[in-house]
Structures are given as C-alpha cells and as structure tokens.
Design a protein around this motif. Structure first.
Motif, PDB file in Angstrom:
ATOM      1  N   GLY A   2       9.917  -7.652  -0.995  1.00 17.54           N
ATOM      2  CA  GLY A   2       9.776  -6.362  -0.336  1.00 17.54           C
ATOM      3  C   GLY A   2      10.814  -5.379  -0.832  1.00 17.54           C
ATOM      4  O   GLY A   2      11.756  -5.748  -1.552  1.00 17.54           O
ATOM      5  N   THR A   8       9.227  -4.569   5.585  1.00 15.62           N
ATOM      6  CA  THR A   8       8.154  -5.479   5.184  1.00 15.62           C
ATOM      7  C   THR A   8       7.831  -6.444   6.320  1.00 15.62           C
ATOM      8  O   THR A   8       8.729  -7.059   6.911  1.00 15.62           O
ATOM      9  CB  THR A   8       8.553  -6.284   3.940  1.00 15.62           C
ATOM     10  N   THR A 144       2.685  -5.248   1.227  1.00 18.21           N
ATOM     11  CA  THR A 144       3.610  -5.158   2.357  1.00 18.21           C
ATOM     12  C   THR A 144       3.358  -3.933   3.215  1.00 18.21           C
ATOM     13  O   THR A 144       3.967  -3.778   4.265  1.00 18.21           O
ATOM     14  CB  THR A 144       5.063  -5.102   1.848  1.00 18.21           C
ATOM     15  N   ASN A 146       4.161  -0.960   2.356  1.00 19.43           N
ATOM     16  CA  ASN A 146       5.239   0.005   2.126  1.00 19.43           C
ATOM     17  C   ASN A 146       4.898   0.911   0.960  1.00 19.43           C
ATOM     18  O   ASN A 146       4.302   0.486  -0.021  1.00 19.43           O
ATOM     19  CB  ASN A 146       6.545  -0.724   1.791  1.00 19.43           C
TER      20      ASN A 146
END
Length: 266
Positions: A2, A8, A144, A146
């Motif tokens: 991550g 994450t 994740t 993100n």
C-alpha cells in the motif's frame, strides 16, 4: 502492499479472532481492527515511511506477516489541459513513481492509459456529455482503493469546427493574414494554427466564429491548415490552402490611358 500515506484496507485471516476490540500492529503503530467474522478481520494501514514492516494482531498467534509501503504515483503536470468533449485526445501525465500497474481516472471513470516510464504516462480522454472541468487521477494501488492526492484539472470544450479559409491561395513569401471561419471559438482560450508540418503559431481571436493567423513562408504546394487550443491538441482534420509562386511585374506600358478605357496594357 500500500501507499506510504496509509489508508489501505488490509484483510487478515486467522484461526480465531477475539470477539472484543483488538488492534493490528504495523511495526509499532497500533490501529483498531474490524472483526468481520471469527476468522477474518480488517485493518486500515497507518501512514509510514517506504519499506517493509511486520504486521501483527494483538493477542492473536499468527505466522509472520509483512506489509510493504511504497510511494504512490504523483503527477507534476498534464498536457494538454483542454480537449474536445468528443474524446480521443492523448493526454501526457508527467510525474514520478509510475509503475506498469498504474491506472488512471478521468472524471472518476477508469480510462485507457499506456505506461511509458516511471515519469511518463499517456492517457486517452473519454467522451464527455458536456463541456466543463473534470479531474484526472492516477494510482499504483487500484486494488487498495487508494489514488494520488494530486488531482489535475482537465477542461472539456465543444469541438472546434472550421468551415472556410480566406484566402486559400497564399504567396510562398508568407506574411499574409488568413481568416478562419468556424464555430465554438471562445475568448477565454488561446488558439494556434499549423500550416502542414510547419511550427504552430498563435492565432488571433476575433469572434466566436472567426480567428486569424499569419501564413508563414513555405514552398509552393498544398498543405492542410489545422487549428487547436494552445494548451491542447490540434483538430484531426483541417482545410487545404495552396502556397503559390508570386507573379512579378517589371514594367507596364503604356502608363497613361484614355478615361473611356479600351487601351491594351502590356
């Protein structure tokens, strides 16, 4: 795996998790765990420096777990920053930390992209229903959830259309002002013209339906004149203009004629 900024969602499985509150430990950072079931829990990674850390769950015996922090992709700038809402324009994203797994989003929609290097990514703008500003985002960590905090603005405009050019016959010496008639020109944008493969030059805005460009010096022959945004892509098509040799006059005879006309001039 991550980004270093954390966030994450990490799913952990074990033979048994406590029913009461318990923590995940990323190196020395404790974060509350979310118990999903007797054998499953989720923890949100805290921020950390790049590198691999030990991941443990307090009071739960587990095999050695590792979590790797990496820098996420960051964008320094994009070019062009404006394009047709019909889509299909190639956008260059320049930055750092790009990996072959990188993905891109335009206006929140996953869009086609091509990884070139750790500092260059090519995106293809999708069509838009209307003109306006949208955000462009990239991330190395799609799984994740993100994406980079660097959100760059891209502007969709109605497509430029040109219908006529005057004059379409130009001297090879250049310097002739060319009038381009079309639609969707707006005073807030700067425009460029390109005659064939010659360098682009800034256009002069006149009205929403008219811009002007100075024809450059060029060899005799036909070329395509295209227009576009100074911060964007050129139109894929244009109109043809012809550069021609100029006729040079050394002398004329006679210099005087009757006002009634009819004199042959050589």
């Amino acid at each position: 795996l991550g980004p270093v900024r954390g966030g994450t969602s990490v799913t952990i499985t074990a033979s048994h998790f406590p029913s009461d509150g318990f923590d995940c430990v990323f190196a020395v950072d404790n974060v509350p765990a979310i118990r999903i079931s007797d054998t499953s829990a989720v923890c949100i990674s805290p921020p950390s420096e790049a590198g691999t850390v030990v991941l443990e769950v307090a009071d739960v015996k587990m095999q050695n777990l590792r979590f790797r922090y990496e820098e996420d992709a960051s964008v320094d700038y994009i070019y062009p920053s404006v394009g047709s809402r019909l889509g299909g324009d190639i956008i260059k994203a320049v930055g750092k930390g790009f990996t072959p797994e990188i993905v891109s989003f335009v206006a929140g929609r996953h869009t086609e992209s091509k990884w070139v290097s750790s500092s260059l990514l090519l995106l293809k703008s999708p069509p838009a229903k209307e003109s306006g500003d949208v955000s462009i985002e990239v991330t190395n960590f799609l799984a994740t959830g993100n994406s980079t905090f660097d959100r760059f603005t891209y502007r969709y405009e109605d497509p430029l259309m040109i219908s006529s050019i005057y004059p379409s016959l130009l001297p090879i010496s250049g310097s002739r002002l060319v009038t381009i008639i079309g639609t969707n020109f707006v005073p807030t944008w700067k425009y460029v013209c390109q005659f064939g493969s010659m360098p682009q030059q800034e256009a002069i805005y006149a009205t929403s339906s008219e811009i002007h460009c100075h024809a450059p010096a060029a060899p005799a022959g036909n070329v395509t004149l295209r227009v576009g945004y100074s911060a964007g892509a050129l139109m894929p098509t244009g109109l043809v203009v012809s550069f021609q040799m100029q006729s040079l006059v050394d002398d004329i005879y006679p210099l005087i004629s009757s006002k009634s006309g009819g004199t042959v001039v050589t």
